[in-house]
Design a protein around this motif. Structure first.
Motif, short mmCIF file in Angstrom:
data_model
loop_
_atom_site.label_atom_id
_atom_site.label_comp_id
_atom_site.label_asym_id
_atom_site.label_seq_id
_atom_site.Cartn_x
_atom_site.Cartn_y
_atom_site.Cartn_z
N TYR A 71 0.82 -1.21 0.00
CA TYR A 71 0.00 0.00 0.00
C TYR A 71 0.86 1.26 0.00
CZ TYR A 71 -3.77 -3.16 1.35
OH TYR A 71 -4.67 -4.18 1.38
N PHE B 261 0.22 5.58 0.98
CA PHE B 261 -0.68 6.39 1.79
C PHE B 261 -1.98 6.63 1.04
CE2 PHE B 261 -2.44 10.45 3.20
CZ PHE B 261 -2.60 10.19 4.56
N GLU B 262 -1.86 6.91 -0.24
CA GLU B 262 -3.04 7.19 -1.06
C GLU B 262 -3.94 5.96 -1.18
OE1 GLU B 262 0.14 8.02 -2.05
OE2 GLU B 262 -0.11 10.13 -1.51
N SER B 263 -3.36 4.78 -1.33
CA SER B 263 -4.20 3.59 -1.47
C SER B 263 -4.82 3.19 -0.11
CB SER B 263 -3.43 2.42 -2.08
OG SER B 263 -2.40 1.98 -1.23
N LEU B 264 -4.15 3.51 0.98
CA LEU B 264 -4.75 3.23 2.30
C LEU B 264 -5.93 4.16 2.57
CD1 LEU B 264 -1.74 2.57 4.70
CD2 LEU B 264 -3.55 0.97 4.09
N THR B 265 -5.80 5.41 2.18
CA THR B 265 -6.84 6.38 2.50
C THR B 265 -7.86 6.56 1.38
OG1 THR B 265 -5.45 8.20 1.71
CG2 THR B 265 -5.34 7.66 4.07
N GLY B 266 -7.58 6.03 0.19
CA GLY B 266 -8.45 6.30 -0.94
C GLY B 266 -9.05 5.09 -1.62
N GLY C 195 -7.90 -0.23 1.34
CA GLY C 195 -7.17 0.57 2.32
C GLY C 195 -8.01 0.91 3.53
N HIS C 196 -9.28 1.23 3.29
CA HIS C 196 -10.19 1.53 4.40
C HIS C 196 -10.37 0.31 5.30
CE1 HIS C 196 -12.04 5.03 1.93
NE2 HIS C 196 -10.91 5.38 2.50
N LEU D 138 -7.28 0.05 7.47
CA LEU D 138 -7.33 1.05 8.54
C LEU D 138 -8.37 0.68 9.59
CD1 LEU D 138 -6.93 4.32 6.43
CD2 LEU D 138 -5.18 3.14 7.81
N THR D 139 -9.50 0.13 9.15
CA THR D 139 -10.52 -0.34 10.09
C THR D 139 -9.97 -1.46 10.96
OG1 THR D 139 -12.31 0.28 8.60
CG2 THR D 139 -12.81 -1.42 10.25
#
Length: 152
Positions: free
Chosen positions: A74, A76-81, A85-86, A89-90
């Protein structure tokens, strides 16, 4: 593909199964007899102490393996976008919450057991272990969704 990835996935999933299974076992199979006074305090303390150690060792394993996987799979962009990624993070948020609940519940239980009590500390720890069990199910569902090849 990085040759280390399958090892990291295996260790990560192995600890996740051990840890979430332990949380569910304590909440669903150990705590109810403790609430009824049907389990020996020493045995209960031993079981909860082991879950605490599994939680702590698993945390180290999750940091190492999850950090490796996040760093290689991943940005940063693929984790947050992205949906994937969501989910990652969950899962991280759930991991922190479950760990905290297990630590607090274990502390309440062992403090009461050290004072020679059984039912009261089990009752005090109950919401923490039940909360951890519920969130563990949510973590398993999130992991299943993340493993799905058809996820967005």
């Amino acid at each position: 593909m990085n040759a280390l990835n399958p090892v990291m996935w295996s260790v990560h999933v192995g600890f996740a199964v051990l840890w979430t299974g332990g949380v569910l076992f304590v909440a669903l199979a150990v705590l109810p007899p403790a609430l009824r006074g049907e389990i020996d305090g020493g045995a209960l303390g031993s079981i909860v102490g082991r879950l605490r150690w599994i939680t702590r060792i698993a945390a180290l394993a999750f940091i190492a393996t999850g950090g490796h996987m996040a760093g290689t799979l991943y940005t940063f962009e693929s984790l947050t976008g992205s949906a994937r990624g969501h989910l990652v993070l969950t899962m991280i948020a759930l991991w922190f919450l479950i760990t905290g609940l297990v630590e607090v519940g274990s502390g309440k239980l062992t403090d009461g057991l050290d004072a020679g009590k059984l039912r009261e500390p089990a009752r005090d720890a109950k919401p923490f272990f039940y909360g951890a069990a519920g969130l563990s199910v949510a973590l398993i569902v999130a992991a299943g969704l993340l493993a799905s090849p058809t996820l967005l």
